[in-house]
Design a protein around this motif. Structure first.
Motif: not given
Length: 113
Positions: A23-34
């Protein structure tokens, strides 16, 4: 239109790390929840289950699943998952209501790009 992209998992899971890296390599904004640190709500659990089905959502190869009693294995629901969050396969990606479990670069590309 803003794309709502949330990924649920456990931060030290290798598959989650791969998904986050993608996701980061494609510059896709996202939220991660553990979900070990922030338990998912019952509504979110239902969204996940309805999105992919219980068979796909539950990680039957995990040591957590194998340690359950036969009765628990037959009655997996929110209560059990909230007690043992590692029962959920990782990662779970939710985008605008669509649910995907696991990581496949091909599937992520098809869904997100």
């Amino acid at each position: 239109m803003t794309i709502s992209l949330t990924i649920y998992g456990i931060k030290n899971c290798d598959t989650v790390k791969k998904a986050l890296k993608f996701l980061s390599s494609k510059s896709l904004p996202h939220e991660f929840i553990d979900f070990r640190e922030n338990l998912i709500s019952e509504d979110l659990y239902k969204t996940m289950e309805q999105g992919v089905g219980l068979e796909m959502l539950i990680n039957k190869r995990s040591s957590t699943y194998r340690s359950l009693t036969d009765d628990e294995k037959q009655n997996i629901g929110y209560e059990l998952v909230s007690k043992y969050p590692t029962l959920i396969k990782r990662p779970v990606l939710i985008q605008n209501g669509d649910v995907m479990v696991g990581f496949s670069e091909k599937q992520y590309s098809e869904l997100l790009l």
